[in-house]
Design a protein around this motif. Structure first.
Motif, mmCIF file in Angstrom:
data_model
loop_
_atom_site.group_PDB
_atom_site.id
_atom_site.type_symbol
_atom_site.label_atom_id
_atom_site.label_comp_id
_atom_site.label_asym_id
_atom_site.label_seq_id
_atom_site.Cartn_x
_atom_site.Cartn_y
_atom_site.Cartn_z
ATOM 1 N N GLN A 22 19.018 20.019 -22.430
ATOM 2 C CA GLN A 22 19.042 20.951 -21.218
ATOM 3 C C GLN A 22 17.930 22.074 -21.341
ATOM 4 O O GLN A 22 17.317 22.273 -20.185
ATOM 5 C CB GLN A 22 20.467 21.573 -21.217
ATOM 6 C CG GLN A 22 21.435 20.585 -20.860
ATOM 7 C CD GLN A 22 21.462 20.018 -19.494
ATOM 8 O OE1 GLN A 22 20.605 20.540 -18.405
ATOM 9 N NE2 GLN A 22 22.132 18.673 -19.377
ATOM 10 N N SER A 23 17.657 22.338 -22.611
ATOM 11 C CA SER A 23 16.273 23.440 -22.455
ATOM 12 C C SER A 23 15.131 22.737 -22.189
ATOM 13 O O SER A 23 14.094 23.242 -21.615
ATOM 14 C CB SER A 23 16.304 23.999 -24.008
ATOM 15 O OG SER A 23 17.326 24.597 -24.546
ATOM 16 N N GLU A 24 14.964 21.435 -22.584
ATOM 17 C CA GLU A 24 13.833 20.604 -22.444
ATOM 18 C C GLU A 24 13.592 20.413 -20.647
ATOM 19 O O GLU A 24 12.664 20.624 -20.149
ATOM 20 C CB GLU A 24 13.549 19.256 -23.000
ATOM 21 C CG GLU A 24 13.210 19.647 -24.324
ATOM 22 C CD GLU A 24 13.461 18.436 -25.345
ATOM 23 O OE1 GLU A 24 13.993 17.367 -24.939
ATOM 24 O OE2 GLU A 24 13.369 18.583 -26.460
ATOM 25 N N LEU A 25 14.919 20.094 -20.068
ATOM 26 C CA LEU A 25 14.778 19.895 -18.795
ATOM 27 C C LEU A 25 14.884 21.249 -17.913
ATOM 28 O O LEU A 25 14.009 21.270 -16.823
ATOM 29 C CB LEU A 25 16.414 19.314 -18.259
ATOM 30 C CG LEU A 25 16.585 17.964 -18.815
ATOM 31 C CD1 LEU A 25 18.054 17.603 -18.482
ATOM 32 C CD2 LEU A 25 15.761 17.070 -17.968
ATOM 33 N N LEU A 26 15.350 22.412 -18.443
ATOM 34 C CA LEU A 26 15.005 23.563 -17.781
ATOM 35 C C LEU A 26 13.481 23.777 -17.890
ATOM 36 O O LEU A 26 12.799 24.483 -16.690
ATOM 37 C CB LEU A 26 15.869 24.873 -18.564
ATOM 38 C CG LEU A 26 15.707 26.019 -17.881
ATOM 39 C CD1 LEU A 26 15.827 26.191 -16.356
ATOM 40 C CD2 LEU A 26 16.516 27.001 -18.743
ATOM 41 N N LYS A 190 28.537 30.988 -18.041
ATOM 42 C CA LYS A 190 28.938 29.976 -18.709
ATOM 43 C C LYS A 190 28.932 28.904 -17.683
ATOM 44 O O LYS A 190 29.141 28.649 -16.504
ATOM 45 C CB LYS A 190 30.588 30.418 -18.635
ATOM 46 C CG LYS A 190 31.301 29.192 -19.343
ATOM 47 C CD LYS A 190 32.758 29.577 -19.597
ATOM 48 C CE LYS A 190 33.586 28.636 -19.136
ATOM 49 N NZ LYS A 190 34.976 28.880 -18.905
ATOM 50 N N VAL A 191 28.325 27.661 -18.339
ATOM 51 C CA VAL A 191 28.314 26.408 -17.598
ATOM 52 C C VAL A 191 29.149 25.328 -18.445
ATOM 53 O O VAL A 191 28.930 25.275 -19.599
ATOM 54 C CB VAL A 191 26.741 26.146 -17.588
ATOM 55 C CG1 VAL A 191 26.746 24.670 -16.939
ATOM 56 C CG2 VAL A 191 26.091 26.907 -16.613
ATOM 57 N N LYS A 192 30.104 24.522 -17.718
ATOM 58 C CA LYS A 192 30.946 23.803 -18.426
ATOM 59 C C LYS A 192 30.060 22.404 -18.654
ATOM 60 O O LYS A 192 29.572 22.050 -17.513
ATOM 61 C CB LYS A 192 32.132 23.574 -17.557
ATOM 62 C CG LYS A 192 33.211 22.551 -18.350
ATOM 63 C CD LYS A 192 34.332 22.362 -17.432
ATOM 64 C CE LYS A 192 35.427 21.627 -17.980
ATOM 65 N NZ LYS A 192 34.972 20.163 -18.123
ATOM 66 N N THR A 193 29.891 21.906 -19.761
ATOM 67 C CA THR A 193 29.017 20.811 -20.173
ATOM 68 C C THR A 193 29.671 19.499 -19.633
ATOM 69 O O THR A 193 31.085 19.072 -20.050
ATOM 70 C CB THR A 193 28.876 20.669 -21.682
ATOM 71 O OG1 THR A 193 28.332 21.826 -22.182
ATOM 72 C CG2 THR A 193 28.136 19.515 -22.052
ATOM 73 N N ILE A 196 27.676 14.004 -17.903
ATOM 74 C CA ILE A 196 26.612 13.418 -17.119
ATOM 75 C C ILE A 196 25.549 14.827 -16.989
ATOM 76 O O ILE A 196 25.725 15.554 -16.733
ATOM 77 C CB ILE A 196 27.065 13.128 -15.572
ATOM 78 C CG1 ILE A 196 28.203 12.110 -15.727
ATOM 79 C CG2 ILE A 196 25.876 12.625 -14.949
ATOM 80 C CD1 ILE A 196 29.284 12.127 -14.393
ATOM 81 N N ILE A 197 24.346 14.319 -17.809
ATOM 82 C CA ILE A 197 23.450 15.393 -17.901
ATOM 83 C C ILE A 197 22.878 15.816 -16.883
ATOM 84 O O ILE A 197 22.889 17.039 -16.739
ATOM 85 C CB ILE A 197 22.090 14.398 -18.592
ATOM 86 C CG1 ILE A 197 22.623 14.142 -20.217
ATOM 87 C CG2 ILE A 197 20.843 15.309 -18.695
ATOM 88 C CD1 ILE A 197 21.509 13.382 -21.051
ATOM 89 N N GLU A 198 22.811 15.188 -15.690
ATOM 90 C CA GLU A 198 22.358 15.458 -14.412
ATOM 91 C C GLU A 198 23.087 16.889 -13.764
ATOM 92 O O GLU A 198 22.812 17.727 -13.153
ATOM 93 C CB GLU A 198 21.974 14.335 -13.414
ATOM 94 C CG GLU A 198 20.900 13.561 -13.559
ATOM 95 C CD GLU A 198 21.236 12.502 -14.971
ATOM 96 O OE1 GLU A 198 22.403 12.698 -15.199
ATOM 97 O OE2 GLU A 198 20.367 11.978 -15.455
ATOM 98 N N GLU A 203 24.151 22.540 -12.833
ATOM 99 C CA GLU A 203 24.643 23.861 -12.866
ATOM 100 C C GLU A 203 23.930 24.858 -13.163
ATOM 101 O O GLU A 203 23.961 26.062 -13.106
ATOM 102 C CB GLU A 203 25.990 23.724 -13.595
ATOM 103 C CG GLU A 203 27.121 22.818 -12.914
ATOM 104 C CD GLU A 203 27.632 23.299 -11.606
ATOM 105 O OE1 GLU A 203 27.731 24.472 -11.384
ATOM 106 O OE2 GLU A 203 27.414 22.540 -10.508
ATOM 107 N N ILE A 204 23.032 24.613 -14.362
ATOM 108 C CA ILE A 204 22.257 25.321 -14.929
ATOM 109 C C ILE A 204 21.211 25.846 -14.011
ATOM 110 O O ILE A 204 20.999 26.866 -13.674
ATOM 111 C CB ILE A 204 21.479 24.698 -16.239
ATOM 112 C CG1 ILE A 204 22.614 24.432 -17.312
ATOM 113 C CG2 ILE A 204 20.240 25.879 -16.639
ATOM 114 C CD1 ILE A 204 21.920 23.587 -18.469
#
Ligand code: TMP
Length: 219
Positions: A22-26, A190-193, A196-198, A203-204
């Protein structure tokens, strides 16, 4: 210390929550908005700090709790000077995969070291620098720890030194993060993991958009 345009974002969570992906996607998402983004991590993130990381995560080492705490703080103090501070001074966005909340959750809530001592040491190691925004990715450690141990980290089959801790330890880490998120609702989102990555990414990005719009950095 910070350039006015600089933003310091941290991503936190238990083992296997998908922080790294998620850090990379962000990073890519914020770059698509025209921002200069530096992605880094703790423990580690610079040459000396990565050496400290190797000690911290080596499952062959028996590290005393207070030594463990001091090593996380030592790695942080170095990383701050090498990467975080200079990039914030240049007005860049810095995304850090784990930061001071991890120390409170792992060494405080799970290891049992006095949280006030940790807060003081966090403050010393960071010269008082706080994240502008923290994304906490929530996952049940029952699921997360299994996932974390399957991620290939060199020869660490069975997980690194911290991943090998008991489920009870990891449940206490989660309890810590949840309490911190309640205590600092303006900073920690808070984001629920999701599996599904997408879905998690969406949400992030919602939280990120809200934050950047409020800061009038992009609209
Ligand atoms: P990770 O980068 O793979 O998430 O691994 C770092 C490990 O170190 C992880 O198990 C969490 C742990 N940790 C602490 O116990 N205290 C800290 O202050 C930090 C930054 C990480």
């Amino acid at each position: 210390m910070k350039n006015k345009k600089a933003v310091f974002i941290t991503i936190e969570g238990c083992e296997g929550c998908g922080k790294t992906t998620q850090s990379e996607l962000l990073k890519k998402y914020l770059e698509s908005k025209g921002l200069t983004v530096v992605l880094t991590r703790e423990p580690g993130g610079s040459i000396v700090a990565e050496q400290v990381r190797n000690i911290l995560l080596n499952p062959d080492f028996n590290v005393a709790p207070f030594c463990e705490l001091m090593l996380y703080e030592a790695s942080r103090a170095q990383h701050l000077e090498d990467v975080i501070k200079p990039n914030l001074q240049k007005g860049h966005v810095v995304i850090c995969d784990r930061f001071t909340d991890s120390t409170l959750a792992y060494q405080g809530y799970a290891r049992g070291i006095d949280k006030e001592v940790i807060k003081k040491l966090n403050n010393i190691a960071t010269s008082g620098l706080k994240p502008d925004l923290t994304i906490y990715l929530d996952i049940n450690p029952n699921k997360g720890i299994k996932k974390a141990k399957t991620v290939n980290k060199g020869n660490l089959t069975g997980g690194d030194r911290i991943e090998r801790e008991s489920l009870k330890f990891h449940n206490n880490v989660r309890k810590g993060f949840l309490e911190l998120a309640k205590k600092y609702p303006d900073r920690i989102k808070k984001v629920k993991t999701s599996e599904i990555i997408e879905k998690t990414q969406k949400e992030i990005n919602k939280e990120i958009d809200k934050f950047f719009k409020k800061k009038k950095i992009y609209v």
